[in-house]
Design a protein around this motif. Structure first.
Motif, PDB file in Angstrom:
ATOM      1  N   VAL A 146      14.549   5.027  10.111  1.00 31.85           N
ATOM      2  CA  VAL A 146      13.783   3.993  10.842  1.00 31.85           C
ATOM      3  C   VAL A 146      14.137   5.038  12.309  1.00 31.85           C
ATOM      4  CG1 VAL A 146      15.763   2.344  12.210  1.00 31.85           C
ATOM      5  CG2 VAL A 146      15.785   2.225   9.470  1.00 31.85           C
ATOM      6  N   ASP A 147      13.106   4.054  12.690  1.00 28.65           N
ATOM      7  CA  ASP A 147      13.061   4.495  13.748  1.00 28.65           C
ATOM      8  C   ASP A 147      13.609   3.900  15.382  1.00 28.65           C
ATOM      9  OD1 ASP A 147      12.070   4.765  16.764  1.00 28.65           O
ATOM     10  OD2 ASP A 147       9.764   5.163  16.164  1.00 28.65           O
ATOM     11  N   GLY A 148      14.873   4.757  15.846  1.00 26.24           N
ATOM     12  CA  GLY A 148      15.422   4.200  16.983  1.00 26.24           C
ATOM     13  C   GLY A 148      15.139   3.566  18.102  1.00 26.24           C
ATOM     14  N   LEU A 149      13.462   3.405  18.306  1.00 26.54           N
ATOM     15  CA  LEU A 149      12.988   2.565  19.533  1.00 26.54           C
ATOM     16  C   LEU A 149      13.102   2.767  20.510  1.00 26.54           C
ATOM     17  CD1 LEU A 149      11.995  -0.875  18.041  1.00 26.54           C
ATOM     18  CD2 LEU A 149      10.454   0.875  19.826  1.00 26.54           C
TER      19      LEU A 149
ATOM     20  N   CYS B 118      21.350   5.267   5.949  1.00 27.26           N
ATOM     21  CA  CYS B 118      19.364   5.820   6.447  1.00 27.26           C
ATOM     22  C   CYS B 118      19.580   6.841   7.584  1.00 27.26           C
ATOM     23  CB  CYS B 118      18.482   4.594   6.344  1.00 27.26           C
ATOM     24  SG  CYS B 118      17.033   4.462   6.696  1.00 27.26           S
ATOM     25  N   GLY B 119      18.536   7.527   6.712  1.00 22.49           N
ATOM     26  CA  GLY B 119      17.550   8.815   8.180  1.00 22.49           C
ATOM     27  C   GLY B 119      16.960   7.677   9.245  1.00 22.49           C
ATOM     28  N   THR B 120      17.172   8.183  10.699  1.00 24.05           N
ATOM     29  CA  THR B 120      16.562   8.147  11.646  1.00 24.05           C
ATOM     30  C   THR B 120      15.668   9.070  12.807  1.00 24.05           C
ATOM     31  OG1 THR B 120      18.550   8.664  12.604  1.00 24.05           O
ATOM     32  CG2 THR B 120      18.283   6.616  12.072  1.00 24.05           C
ATOM     33  N   ILE B 121      15.198   8.519  12.796  1.00 27.39           N
ATOM     34  CA  ILE B 121      13.689   9.667  14.155  1.00 27.39           C
ATOM     35  C   ILE B 121      14.045   8.710  14.853  1.00 27.39           C
ATOM     36  CG2 ILE B 121      11.940   7.793  13.081  1.00 27.39           C
ATOM     37  CD1 ILE B 121      10.179  10.258  12.781  1.00 27.39           C
ATOM     38  N   VAL B 122      13.407   9.758  16.303  1.00 25.49           N
ATOM     39  CA  VAL B 122      12.913   8.893  17.170  1.00 25.49           C
ATOM     40  C   VAL B 122      11.940   9.985  18.394  1.00 25.49           C
ATOM     41  CG1 VAL B 122      15.357   7.849  18.169  1.00 25.49           C
ATOM     42  CG2 VAL B 122      14.534  10.610  18.434  1.00 25.49           C
ATOM     43  N   GLY B 123      11.092   8.932  18.762  1.00 25.46           N
ATOM     44  CA  GLY B 123       9.579   9.817  19.699  1.00 25.46           C
ATOM     45  C   GLY B 123      10.347  10.019  21.207  1.00 25.46           C
TER      46      GLY B 123
ATOM     47  N   VAL C  88       0.680  -1.155  -0.214  1.00 22.17           N
ATOM     48  CA  VAL C  88      -0.185   0.065  -0.439  1.00 22.17           C
ATOM     49  C   VAL C  88       0.830   1.351  -0.196  1.00 22.17           C
ATOM     50  CG1 VAL C  88      -1.527   1.456   1.189  1.00 22.17           C
ATOM     51  CG2 VAL C  88      -1.685  -1.492   1.120  1.00 22.17           C
ATOM     52  N   ALA C  89       2.300   1.550   0.764  1.00 24.13           N
ATOM     53  CA  ALA C  89       3.233   2.584   1.503  1.00 24.13           C
ATOM     54  C   ALA C  89       3.595   2.662  -0.473  1.00 24.13           C
ATOM     55  CB  ALA C  89       4.161   2.667   1.746  1.00 24.13           C
ATOM     56  N   ALA C  90       4.263   1.883  -1.078  1.00 27.11           N
ATOM     57  CA  ALA C  90       4.633   0.941  -2.090  1.00 27.11           C
ATOM     58  C   ALA C  90       3.037   2.156  -3.301  1.00 27.11           C
ATOM     59  CB  ALA C  90       5.159   0.029  -2.790  1.00 27.11           C
ATOM     60  N   LYS C  91       2.216   1.823  -3.620  1.00 24.72           N
ATOM     61  CA  LYS C  91       1.222   2.263  -4.455  1.00 24.72           C
ATOM     62  C   LYS C  91       1.304   3.556  -4.275  1.00 24.72           C
ATOM     63  CE  LYS C  91      -3.638   1.794  -5.824  1.00 24.72           C
ATOM     64  NZ  LYS C  91      -4.615   1.228  -5.166  1.00 24.72           N
ATOM     65  N   TYR C  92       1.536   4.204  -2.884  1.00 31.48           N
ATOM     66  CA  TYR C  92       0.913   5.840  -3.583  1.00 31.48           C
ATOM     67  C   TYR C  92       2.194   6.620  -3.237  1.00 31.48           C
ATOM     68  CZ  TYR C  92      -3.830   4.032  -2.371  1.00 31.48           C
ATOM     69  OH  TYR C  92      -4.978   3.156  -3.302  1.00 31.48           O
ATOM     70  N   GLY C  93       3.077   6.081  -3.038  1.00 32.90           N
ATOM     71  CA  GLY C  93       4.785   6.705  -2.800  1.00 32.90           C
ATOM     72  C   GLY C  93       5.183   6.884  -1.198  1.00 32.90           C
ATOM     73  N   ALA C  94       4.182   6.465  -0.892  1.00 32.79           N
ATOM     74  CA  ALA C  94       4.528   7.356   0.443  1.00 32.79           C
ATOM     75  C   ALA C  94       6.187   6.726   1.106  1.00 32.79           C
ATOM     76  CB  ALA C  94       3.554   7.077   1.732  1.00 32.79           C
ATOM     77  N   MET C  95       6.735   8.028   1.923  1.00 31.84           N
ATOM     78  CA  MET C  95       8.075   6.736   2.995  1.00 31.84           C
ATOM     79  C   MET C  95       7.646   6.655   4.626  1.00 31.84           C
ATOM     80  SD  MET C  95      10.802  10.393   2.407  1.00 31.84           S
ATOM     81  CE  MET C  95      11.695   9.185   3.426  1.00 31.84           C
ATOM     82  N   PHE C  96       8.405   5.966   4.769  1.00 31.55           N
ATOM     83  CA  PHE C  96       7.644   4.776   5.370  1.00 31.55           C
ATOM     84  C   PHE C  96       8.432   5.483   7.147  1.00 31.55           C
ATOM     85  CE2 PHE C  96       9.167   1.514   3.700  1.00 31.55           C
ATOM     86  CZ  PHE C  96       9.534   0.673   3.887  1.00 31.55           C
ATOM     87  N   ILE C  97       8.387   4.911   8.191  1.00 31.64           N
ATOM     88  CA  ILE C  97       9.210   5.290   9.341  1.00 31.64           C
ATOM     89  C   ILE C  97       9.148   3.643   9.970  1.00 31.64           C
ATOM     90  CG2 ILE C  97       9.351   5.259  11.688  1.00 31.64           C
ATOM     91  CD1 ILE C  97       8.004   8.005  11.764  1.00 31.64           C
ATOM     92  N   LEU C  98       9.949   2.802   9.821  1.00 27.51           N
ATOM     93  CA  LEU C  98      10.683   1.648   9.128  1.00 27.51           C
ATOM     94  C   LEU C  98      10.965   1.627  11.393  1.00 27.51           C
ATOM     95  CD1 LEU C  98      13.086  -0.503   7.554  1.00 27.51           C
ATOM     96  CD2 LEU C  98      13.018  -0.821   9.643  1.00 27.51           C
ATOM     97  N   LEU C  99       9.936   0.305  11.697  1.00 28.30           N
ATOM     98  CA  LEU C  99      10.220   0.318  12.937  1.00 28.30           C
ATOM     99  C   LEU C  99      11.077  -1.149  13.105  1.00 28.30           C
ATOM    100  CD1 LEU C  99       8.811   1.693  15.680  1.00 28.30           C
ATOM    101  CD2 LEU C  99       7.432   0.003  15.587  1.00 28.30           C
ATOM    102  N   PRO C 100      11.573  -1.724  14.294  1.00 30.80           N
ATOM    103  CA  PRO C 100      13.061  -2.645  13.962  1.00 30.80           C
ATOM    104  C   PRO C 100      12.315  -3.376  15.196  1.00 30.80           C
ATOM    105  CG  PRO C 100      14.066  -0.390  15.348  1.00 30.80           C
ATOM    106  CD  PRO C 100      12.415   0.058  14.670  1.00 30.80           C
ATOM    107  N   LEU C 101      10.971  -3.504  14.699  1.00 36.65           N
ATOM    108  CA  LEU C 101      10.198  -4.514  15.973  1.00 36.65           C
ATOM    109  C   LEU C 101       9.479  -5.658  14.852  1.00 36.65           C
ATOM    110  CD1 LEU C 101       8.079  -4.885  18.463  1.00 36.65           C
ATOM    111  CD2 LEU C 101       6.944  -3.232  17.259  1.00 36.65           C
ATOM    112  N   SER C 102       9.337  -6.647  15.396  1.00 31.34           N
ATOM    113  CA  SER C 102       8.710  -7.921  14.965  1.00 31.34           C
ATOM    114  C   SER C 102       8.068  -9.373  16.091  1.00 31.34           C
ATOM    115  CB  SER C 102       9.972  -9.284  14.905  1.00 31.34           C
ATOM    116  OG  SER C 102      10.290  -9.809  16.473  1.00 31.34           O
TER     117      SER C 102
END
Length: 804
Positions: A478-481, A508-513, A430-444
């Motif tokens: 990438v979310d630093g979590l 790759c860029g990173t983000i944190v809450g 879905v993200a690819a279809k609409y061309g969105a960037m996404f936050i990659l959450l290193p969570l399984s």
């Protein structure tokens, strides 16, 4: 032709498009005022002869004669039920003319209506209207599609999705920009490019509105950000009326001289729009002989967009702040409003965060007791209209995120995609279809790994899956979590290690809450700020935070300077030069302390038609007179809106929203004005119409709305209106002013006929004209009393003419 073949075809050569179709058809006998699609259907030899001439002069791609071939446009001629048939036939005519010498592009253009919230058409209705047209064009045998002369990025998105969901053919999308390099709804060239190429356009560019000189500048602006080839189809200069005939002021030879400039700017497809005949195409062919488009090395970048703004972030750029406040957790007032469908708190949080420095707004409306999908859709629609900040769509529901991505009029950021099976399998396509960037959450599905090395493995796995959909590392954050240090003092260190790995090794860029790190500790702001500084030092590119925290924002600005990401400390200096602004609490208290009249003014200025009725009722309860409300609050507010529109600080969406708020305000006070005899002494009657042969009415409708909201009595005759009808109606109504609109060079001459007929019948009314193809010189030439280039100028002109 598949997409790979098309890319190969244009990889190292200039493809030459055709020129104007409408004017060429008129030269061959097509009368004004008829439906071009129907006339060509009945006279197929004419379009075939024109298109064969374009091929002879060098065109590699022909546009089908289906510019007005969507159901909405055809309905205006009673032909909506023949949409598929007409498009199929017209495409087959071009297919026959092209043979094996030329590609045929199925031509889609504007419906003439706006999508909600600007208009009354739903996004899905618009997509389906285009799908119907696409069906006919596919049956007619087109090779590619071109979506052209688009004035609204949301309508362009709807057309693009309609084609994508119908076939796999290449798609070109071409927007029209004004002299300020903005579309009608305020989108700039770079924002349009990023939005459309992310959504799947194979070629992006511009056409109409301007001559080649300005269009070269637009292409030059796009090129550094272009991941796809670029196209241009300029007009032959500016239109002029000579001996009753519309001509353009640029000869074919001069037009052709710009070919070299276009190639240097990076164009891969080049043709002509209004006023360009086969002679102009021949000049492009001759001037491009032996030349290739300028090759440029693409530099990766990370960027998301709103309808009017691009926010780029990443390495060598200041840390981007994602405002976290639009989230109902712990906010009772916002929770209550979400249940009621009210928007005051959302509006307040959005404005407050942007003012305090948020680059992006996180939108989370998930809470018990509401329909999250509907709440998200209404919030996204609202925020897209009232703020320029791009949105980060935040939900745990794949269904909610998919619905929001579909209607979001830009390139969004998704928060977030993890290795959890449901997220990875549902959200990634879905993200690819609409061309969105996404936050990659290193969570399984097993949870959050404690160690950075384990998170790194998940990052690699998710990205490998994303790469299969065409994602690059610049498309992912990438979310630093970060977990709370009060429970595990190693948590922050592991997050910092992951951020450093992403920055220095993975690329790759990173983000944190930020607020997570300090949970459970006293004086949390200090921990948050310290962690931010350390994270930036490790390579952090984004942070989800509350921008109202002075400590946090001060540290962020200082970090940008120290890391050399704030060139010459410009942002830092500007930020602290504006430190006298009140805090969020002070600003809220000040807003609540405002007098009721000021709050009415603000409601119009902000386009808040939800609250203006209650404010006016409160003002009346406080014995403020209806005339006082109108003269001292409503009218000054809409005047300020017009001023902001004039200064290009407001655009069409804000103009319409404020006009609607003004209109709603008048509904409350108008009965009282009549009751008290406090009405306008001289009611000014304005008759407005789009002239004969012209079926464009977007601009005219906006002008009519604005005039009504300024107290004029407006009668709108619609579009394609004859001179006789206009004059007869003006007589019966005793109109003071007649407003005429034309968007086509072939119909602007009708304005002169209307004015001539009025003078012959001794009408004393004034005339004002407008439209993309006319100007003040043309107004003087045909005897009109004034020209306005937009809705706000039309109001000012009407006021002046009503006093003469």
């Amino acid at each position: 032709m598949d997409k790979a073949q098309f890319r190969e075809l244009i990889s190292n050569k200039l493809l030459i498009l055709d020129g104007a179709t409408g004017t060429e058809l008129q030269k061959k006998g097509m009368p004004t005022g008829v439906c071009p699609e129907k006339w060509v259907f009945e006279n197929p030899h004419v379009i075939k002869s024109i298109q064969k001439e374009y091929i002879k002069e060098g065109s590699n791609i022909l546009y089908t004669c289906t510019f007005g071939g969507n159901r909405i446009k055809l309905d205006e001629f009673g032909l909506g039920d023949r949409t598929v048939e007409l498009n199929r036939s017209l495409a087959s005519f071009s297919r026959e003319a092209a043979g094996n010498k030329c590609l045929v592009a199925g031509d889609l253009a504007s419906t003439g209506r706006f999508i909600k919230p600007l208009g009354d058409m739903s996004f899905e209705e618009c997509v389906n209207i285009y799908k119907e047209q696409v069906k006919g064009l596919l049956e007619g045998g087109v090779d590619i599609f071109v979506i052209e002369t688009m004035l609204d990025i949301q309508e362009a998105r709807a057309a693009l999705l309609a084609v994508k969901e119908s076939c796999d053919l290449p798609i070109c999308v071409s927007m029209s920009f004004d002299e300020n390099m903005r579309t009608l709804t305020g989108t700039d060239p770079v924002t349009a490019l990023i939005t459309l190429q992310s959504l799947g356009a194979d070629v992006v560019g511009c056409n109409c509105s301007t001559g080649p000189g300005q269009m070269v500048q637009i292409i030059s602006m796009m090129k550094p950000y272009a991941r796809v080839p670029l196209m241009a189809k300029p007009n032959a200069g500016l239109p002029k009326l000579v001996n009753g005939t519309t001509i353009f002021d640029m000869e074919p030879e001069e037009f052709g001289e710009y070919t070299k400039d276009f190639l240097k700017a990076g164009v891969n497809l080049l043709g002509g729009c209004c006023g360009t005949s086969p002679d102009y195409i021949r000049q492009i062919y001759m001037k491009s002989s032996g030349m290739k488009p300028e090759a440029t090395v693409f530099k990766p970048y990370s960027a998301i967009t709103s309808i009017r703004k691009t926010v780029a972030f990443g390495f060598s750029r200041p840390v981007a702040i994602v405002g976290e406040r639009i989230n109902p957790t712990g906010k009772k007032q916002l929770q209550a409003e979400l249940r009621e469908g009210a928007t005051h708190e959302i509006r307040r949080f959005a404005a407050e965060q942007v003012e305090k420095g948020a680059d992006i707004l996180d939108v989370n409306v998930g809470m018990p007791g509401i329909d999250e999908k509907e709440a998200m859709l209404s919030t996204v629609s609202l925020l897209s209209s009232i703020t320029d900040a791009p949105l980060c769509l935040d939900s745990s529901s794949p269904e909610v995120l998919e619905a929001a991505l579909r209607i979001y009029p830009g390139r969004a950021l998704i928060n977030s995609i993890s290795q959890e099976k449901v997220k990875l399998e549902r959200l990634l396509p879905v993200a690819a279809k609409y061309g969105a960037m996404f936050i990659l959450l290193p969570l399984s599905d097993e949870g959050v790994p404690e160690k950075a090395e384990q998170r790194e493995a998940i990052v690699k796995n998710i990205f490998d899956k994303a790469a299969e959909y065409g994602y690059q590392k610049s498309d992912v954050v990438v979310d630093g979590l970060v977990m709370t240090v009060s429970a595990n003092q190693e948590a922050a260190v592991e997050t910092l290690n992951l951020i450093a790995w992403c920055a220095k090794e993975f690329g790759c860029g990173t983000i944190v809450g930020l607020s997570n790190v300090s949970f459970g500790l006293p004086e949390r702001s200090w921990v948050n700020a310290a962690f931010l500084a350390m994270a930036v030092g490790s390579g952090l590119t984004m942070a989800i935070a509350n921008p109202s925290s002075d400590l946090l924002m001060n540290i962020k600005m200082a970090c940008d300077v120290i890391t050399k990401n704030d060139i010459n400390s410009r942002n830092y200096i500007s930020f602290f030069n504006n430190r006298q602004k009140p805090s969020a609490v002070e600003a809220q208290a000040k807003a609540e302390a405002k007098k009721i009249g000021e709050r009415i003014f603000d409601a119009v200025l902000e386009g808040d038609n939800e609250i203006i009725g209650a404010l006016i009722s409160k003002a009346l309860d406080e014995n403020i007179g209806a005339r006082d409300i109108v003269d001292n609050h409503l009218i000054p507010a809409i005047n300020q809106v017009g001023k902001l529109f004039d200064e290009k600080k407001y655009f069409l969406p804000q103009l319409i929203q404020s006009a609607e708020a003004m209109k709603k305000g008048f509904i409350y006070v108008e009965p009282l004005l009549k009751q008290n005899g406090s009405v306008q002494e001289k009611e000014i009657i304005i008759l407005i119409a789009t002239v004969k042969g012209d079926i464009h009415d977007i601009g005219k409708n906006i002008v009519a709305l604005m005039l009504k909201n300024y107290g004029f009595k407006v009668y709108d005759l619609g579009k394609d209106v004859s001179a006789e009808t206009i004059i007869n109606k003006a007589k019966s109504l005793k109109a003071h002013i007649i407003g005429l609109s034309a968007l086509m060079t072939t119909t602007m001459v009708e304005m002169k006929d209307v004015i001539k007929l009025a003078r012959e019948q001794n009408l004393s009314c004034k005339f004002m004209i407008g439209g993309a193809v006319v100007d003040a010189d043309y107004a003087r030439e045909i005897g009109a009393d004034g020209y306005s280039r937009d809705a706000y100028e039309a109001v000012k002109l009407a006021k002046r003419l009503s006093k003469d």
